[in-house]
Write a protein that holds these residues in place. Structure first.
Motif, PDB file in Angstrom:
ATOM      1  N   MET A  37       0.846  -1.189   0.000  1.00 14.31           N
ATOM      2  CA  MET A  37       0.000   0.000   0.000  1.00 14.31           C
ATOM      3  C   MET A  37       0.884   1.243   0.000  1.00 14.31           C
ATOM      4  SD  MET A  37      -3.102  -1.228   0.077  1.00 14.31           S
ATOM      5  CE  MET A  37      -4.136   0.147   0.615  1.00 14.31           C
ATOM      6  N   ALA A  38       0.340   2.340  -0.508  1.00 15.19           N
ATOM      7  CA  ALA A  38       1.054   3.613  -0.520  1.00 15.19           C
ATOM      8  C   ALA A  38       0.101   4.724  -0.120  1.00 15.19           C
ATOM      9  CB  ALA A  38       1.641   3.894  -1.902  1.00 15.19           C
ATOM     10  N   ALA A  39       0.461   5.472   0.913  1.00 17.45           N
ATOM     11  CA  ALA A  39      -0.295   6.651   1.324  1.00 17.45           C
ATOM     12  C   ALA A  39       0.368   7.870   0.685  1.00 17.45           C
ATOM     13  CB  ALA A  39      -0.307   6.781   2.842  1.00 17.45           C
ATOM     14  N   ILE A  40      -0.390   8.600  -0.125  1.00 16.48           N
ATOM     15  CA  ILE A  40       0.159   9.693  -0.925  1.00 16.48           C
ATOM     16  C   ILE A  40      -0.484  11.010  -0.523  1.00 16.48           C
ATOM     17  CG2 ILE A  40       0.504  10.554  -3.271  1.00 16.48           C
ATOM     18  CD1 ILE A  40       0.179   7.660  -4.228  1.00 16.48           C
ATOM     19  N   GLY A  41       0.352  11.987  -0.233  1.00 15.13           N
ATOM     20  CA  GLY A  41      -0.136  13.322   0.058  1.00 15.13           C
ATOM     21  C   GLY A  41       0.405  14.298  -0.972  1.00 15.13           C
ATOM     22  N   THR A 145       7.643   5.194  -6.272  1.00 13.79           N
ATOM     23  CA  THR A 145       7.727   5.949  -7.512  1.00 13.79           C
ATOM     24  C   THR A 145       8.668   5.248  -8.479  1.00 13.79           C
ATOM     25  OG1 THR A 145       7.466   7.944  -6.184  1.00 13.79           O
ATOM     26  CG2 THR A 145       8.171   8.226  -8.464  1.00 13.79           C
ATOM     27  N   GLY A 146       8.358   5.276  -9.772  1.00 12.36           N
ATOM     28  CA  GLY A 146       9.287   4.639 -10.695  1.00 12.36           C
ATOM     29  C   GLY A 146       9.015   4.904 -12.152  1.00 12.36           C
ATOM     30  N   ALA A 147      10.102   5.059 -12.911  1.00  8.32           N
ATOM     31  CA  ALA A 147      10.054   5.093 -14.380  1.00  8.32           C
ATOM     32  C   ALA A 147       9.053   6.107 -14.929  1.00  8.32           C
ATOM     33  CB  ALA A 147       9.760   3.703 -14.920  1.00  8.32           C
ATOM     34  N   PHE A 148       9.099   7.324 -14.432  1.00  6.12           N
ATOM     35  CA  PHE A 148       8.214   8.362 -14.957  1.00  6.12           C
ATOM     36  C   PHE A 148       8.569   8.748 -16.395  1.00  6.12           C
ATOM     37  CE2 PHE A 148       7.140   9.932 -10.503  1.00  6.12           C
ATOM     38  CZ  PHE A 148       5.821   9.548 -10.603  1.00  6.12           C
ATOM     39  N   ALA A 149       9.868   8.778 -16.719  1.00  5.17           N
ATOM     40  CA  ALA A 149      10.293   9.412 -17.966  1.00  5.17           C
ATOM     41  C   ALA A 149      10.673   8.437 -19.076  1.00  5.17           C
ATOM     42  CB  ALA A 149      11.489  10.337 -17.694  1.00  5.17           C
ATOM     43  N   SER A 150      10.734   7.148 -18.817  1.00 12.71           N
ATOM     44  CA  SER A 150      11.297   6.229 -19.809  1.00 12.71           C
ATOM     45  C   SER A 150      10.279   5.645 -20.772  1.00 12.71           C
ATOM     46  CB  SER A 150      12.029   5.086 -19.094  1.00 12.71           C
ATOM     47  OG  SER A 150      11.147   4.411 -18.222  1.00 12.71           O
ATOM     48  N   GLN A 327      10.588 -10.146   5.651  1.00  8.72           N
ATOM     49  CA  GLN A 327       9.721 -10.010   4.478  1.00  8.72           C
ATOM     50  C   GLN A 327       8.897  -8.728   4.493  1.00  8.72           C
ATOM     51  OE1 GLN A 327       8.175 -14.165   5.227  1.00  8.72           O
ATOM     52  NE2 GLN A 327       8.288 -14.260   2.998  1.00  8.72           N
ATOM     53  N   VAL A 328       9.261  -7.803   5.371  1.00  4.13           N
ATOM     54  CA  VAL A 328       8.544  -6.529   5.492  1.00  4.13           C
ATOM     55  C   VAL A 328       9.422  -5.391   4.971  1.00  4.13           C
ATOM     56  CG1 VAL A 328       7.485  -4.882   7.082  1.00  4.13           C
ATOM     57  CG2 VAL A 328       7.198  -7.349   7.447  1.00  4.13           C
ATOM     58  N   GLU A 329       8.809  -4.460   4.256  1.00  5.91           N
ATOM     59  CA  GLU A 329       9.526  -3.307   3.720  1.00  5.91           C
ATOM     60  C   GLU A 329       8.702  -2.047   3.970  1.00  5.91           C
ATOM     61  OE1 GLU A 329      10.116  -2.502  -0.720  1.00  5.91           O
ATOM     62  OE2 GLU A 329      12.003  -3.460  -0.162  1.00  5.91           O
ATOM     63  N   LEU A 330       9.330  -1.042   4.572  1.00  2.00           N
ATOM     64  CA  LEU A 330       8.688   0.243   4.827  1.00  2.00           C
ATOM     65  C   LEU A 330       9.478   1.319   4.114  1.00  2.00           C
ATOM     66  CD1 LEU A 330       8.059  -0.129   8.677  1.00  2.00           C
ATOM     67  CD2 LEU A 330       6.458  -0.649   6.818  1.00  2.00           C
ATOM     68  N   GLY A 331       8.773   2.291   3.536  1.00  2.00           N
ATOM     69  CA  GLY A 331       9.468   3.308   2.769  1.00  2.00           C
ATOM     70  C   GLY A 331       8.881   4.693   2.935  1.00  2.00           C
ATOM     71  N   LEU A 332       9.728   5.701   2.765  1.00  2.00           N
ATOM     72  CA  LEU A 332       9.324   7.100   2.767  1.00  2.00           C
ATOM     73  C   LEU A 332       9.940   7.756   1.536  1.00  2.00           C
ATOM     74  CD1 LEU A 332       8.138   9.684   4.087  1.00  2.00           C
ATOM     75  CD2 LEU A 332      10.303   9.880   5.357  1.00  2.00           C
ATOM     76  N   GLU A 333       9.116   8.388   0.714  1.00  2.00           N
ATOM     77  CA  GLU A 333       9.608   9.004  -0.520  1.00  2.00           C
ATOM     78  C   GLU A 333       9.098  10.440  -0.655  1.00  2.00           C
ATOM     79  OE1 GLU A 333       9.888   4.915  -3.204  1.00  2.00           O
ATOM     80  OE2 GLU A 333       8.891   6.691  -4.013  1.00  2.00           O
ATOM     81  N   PHE A 334       9.934  11.255  -1.293  1.00  2.00           N
ATOM     82  CA  PHE A 334       9.572  12.632  -1.605  1.00  2.00           C
ATOM     83  C   PHE A 334       9.726  12.840  -3.104  1.00  2.00           C
ATOM     84  CE2 PHE A 334      11.244  12.600   2.703  1.00  2.00           C
ATOM     85  CZ  PHE A 334      10.271  13.301   3.410  1.00  2.00           C
ATOM     86  N   VAL A 335       8.747  13.502  -3.694  1.00  2.00           N
ATOM     87  CA  VAL A 335       8.796  13.857  -5.109  1.00  2.00           C
ATOM     88  C   VAL A 335       8.667  15.369  -5.215  1.00  2.00           C
ATOM     89  CG1 VAL A 335       7.774  13.546  -7.391  1.00  2.00           C
ATOM     90  CG2 VAL A 335       7.729  11.661  -5.740  1.00  2.00           C
ATOM     91  N   HIS A 350       4.069  18.558  -5.791  1.00  2.00           N
ATOM     92  CA  HIS A 350       4.976  17.843  -4.907  1.00  2.00           C
ATOM     93  C   HIS A 350       4.222  16.741  -4.146  1.00  2.00           C
ATOM     94  CE1 HIS A 350       7.258  21.306  -5.986  1.00  2.00           C
ATOM     95  NE2 HIS A 350       6.603  22.124  -5.162  1.00  2.00           N
ATOM     96  N   GLN A 351       4.944  15.661  -3.804  1.00  2.00           N
ATOM     97  CA  GLN A 351       4.309  14.522  -3.145  1.00  2.00           C
ATOM     98  C   GLN A 351       5.157  14.004  -1.990  1.00  2.00           C
ATOM     99  OE1 GLN A 351       3.871  11.660  -6.265  1.00  2.00           O
ATOM    100  NE2 GLN A 351       2.320  12.828  -7.360  1.00  2.00           N
ATOM    101  N   VAL A 352       4.474  13.592  -0.943  1.00  2.00           N
ATOM    102  CA  VAL A 352       5.076  12.848   0.167  1.00  2.00           C
ATOM    103  C   VAL A 352       4.380  11.486   0.199  1.00  2.00           C
ATOM    104  CG1 VAL A 352       5.507  12.727   2.636  1.00  2.00           C
ATOM    105  CG2 VAL A 352       5.553  14.945   1.470  1.00  2.00           C
ATOM    106  N   ILE A 353       5.157  10.416   0.166  1.00  2.00           N
ATOM    107  CA  ILE A 353       4.589   9.086   0.017  1.00  2.00           C
ATOM    108  C   ILE A 353       5.131   8.158   1.093  1.00  2.00           C
ATOM    109  CG2 ILE A 353       4.278   7.132  -1.545  1.00  2.00           C
ATOM    110  CD1 ILE A 353       4.977   9.020  -3.863  1.00  2.00           C
ATOM    111  N   LEU A 354       4.215   7.453   1.763  1.00  2.00           N
ATOM    112  CA  LEU A 354       4.557   6.411   2.715  1.00  2.00           C
ATOM    113  C   LEU A 354       4.177   5.072   2.109  1.00  2.00           C
ATOM    114  CD1 LEU A 354       3.245   8.005   6.045  1.00  2.00           C
ATOM    115  CD2 LEU A 354       5.628   7.850   5.275  1.00  2.00           C
TER     116      LEU A 354
END
Length: 360
Positions: A37-41, A145-150, A327-335, A350-354
């Motif tokens: 899951m991804a929480a996007i603000g 987030t991934g491969a926006f431009a390709s 087997q658990v992965e947690l992430g924080l991303e900024f766009v 702009h985005q903040v993603i959990l």
């Protein structure tokens, strides 16, 4: 035993479910998957989205054809949210990643193909990852987030075969460190609607032919490669043949790694409701601090020199922290969005993603 007891005993035998033993398929069978899951603000709006949750199975067996291994793979997307959107469908100003509200569809087909392999040779038929993704996948390693431009995750990516191509015949061969791939789509005359930013259909792109190939040099620490895809399309009554080319690399040095890809894309990218020629670049630098902690920064850029698109520029700065435990992965991303629309406007989306993922 009394009459009633005998009667009950016979009834229990007749109606007790039998234990059916699974047939020995005589090969290797495995199950896999993830819930993510991804929480996007963004711009004061928050949403909880599915992040490519999936389950699948693989099966291989020797002996059906002498000297060959036959296989089957099937992978299905799981809808874990009402929006049922994958990472690449986060809405942005180009219209590339529209939300697909399919809450009434709990599953979707990601991969389904048959395979035939012998030594370093493999042939597959069905829905499979494209050889174009051999290169764009080098930078598609952020958790969310991934491969926006390709030009990989466009709205017609499956039709033209840049992401997971539908109805592909694909051949792969490994010659030492050299990996070769080639594919062709079987269907032909597929069409996809061209829409404006409001979702109105303004035209149609008819795909008559699609072939692609890739070549990669792969070692433990280095990947160097190139891919090309040729499309013959008809949107104006005349056939148009366009070839797109992508080059990329990934390098690992101890705990550090870097990757990039560049593409000269034609009739692949949907910008402002149109398929146009674009220059695409994706790059990243990462650091595996420990086995559990990882940092990455990246940049996605795209522009075009076509008429009416001189002002257009996709410009995304990315930053990511990932924590892994078993087997658990947690992430924080900024766009950070520094893009410019074809109209000259700057959306600053702009985005903040959990993100959270459980593999199984």
């Amino acid at each position: 035993m009394g009459y009633i007891q005998k009667y009950l005993f016979i009834i229990s035998i007749l109606f007790t479910p039998k234990i059916i033993q699974a047939k020995d398929l005589g090969g290797n069978f495995s199950l896999y998957g993830k819930l993510s899951m991804a929480a996007i603000g963004q711009a004061g709006v928050q949403s909880l989205n599915n992040n490519s949750s999936r389950f699948g199975f693989k099966y291989e067996r020797d002996g059906l054809l002498e000297g060959f291994t036959t296989g089957l793979r099937a992978e299905f997307g799981i809808n874990t949210s009402n929006t049922s959107q994958s990472v690449q469908e986060i809405p942005n100003t180009t219209g590339r990643f529209q939300v697909d509200n399919t809450s009434d569809r709990p599953f979707s087909t990601r991969l389904t193909y048959l395979s035939l392999s012998k030594g370093d040779f493999e042939a597959t038929i069905g829905k499979n990852w494209s050889v174009w993704y051999d290169i764009s996948g080098l930078t598609d390693i952020f958790m969310v987030t991934g491969a926006f431009a390709s030009s990989t995750y466009t709205s017609n990516g499956e039709v033209i075969g840049t992401s997971r191509g539908v109805d592909l015949v694909q051949l792969r061969y490994k010659l030492g460190n050299i990996h070769l791939g080639a594919q062709a789509k079987l269907t032909g005359d597929e069409s996809t609607d061209i829409t404006d930013s409001a979702g109105n259909v303004i035209g149609q792109l008819v795909l008559e032919h699609s072939i692609a190939a890739s070549i990669r040099y792969i070692t433990k620490n280095i990947i160097l490669g190139a891919a090309a895809i040729n499309l013959i399309t008809d949107s104006t009554g005349e056939d148009v043949s366009e070839t797109s080319v992508s080059v990329g690399a990934r390098y690992i040095y101890k705990e550090f790694f870097t990757a990039f890809n560049y593409a000269d894309a034609k009739d692949l990218e949907l910008v402002d409701g149109n398929f146009i020629r674009t220059d695409d670049f994706e790059g990243l630098i990462g650091w595996n601090i420990t086995k559990r902690h990882q940092l990455m920064i990246g940049y996605n850029w795209q522009n075009s020199d076509e008429v009416n698109y001189e002002d257009y520029e996709m410009s995304y700065y990315l930053a990511s922290y990932i924590y892994r435990y078993d087997q658990v992965e947690l992430g924080l991303e900024f766009v950070f969005d520094d893009s410019t629309e074809p109209s000259g406007e700057r959306p600053e989306n702009h985005q903040v993603i959990l993100g959270a993922t459980l593999y199984f």
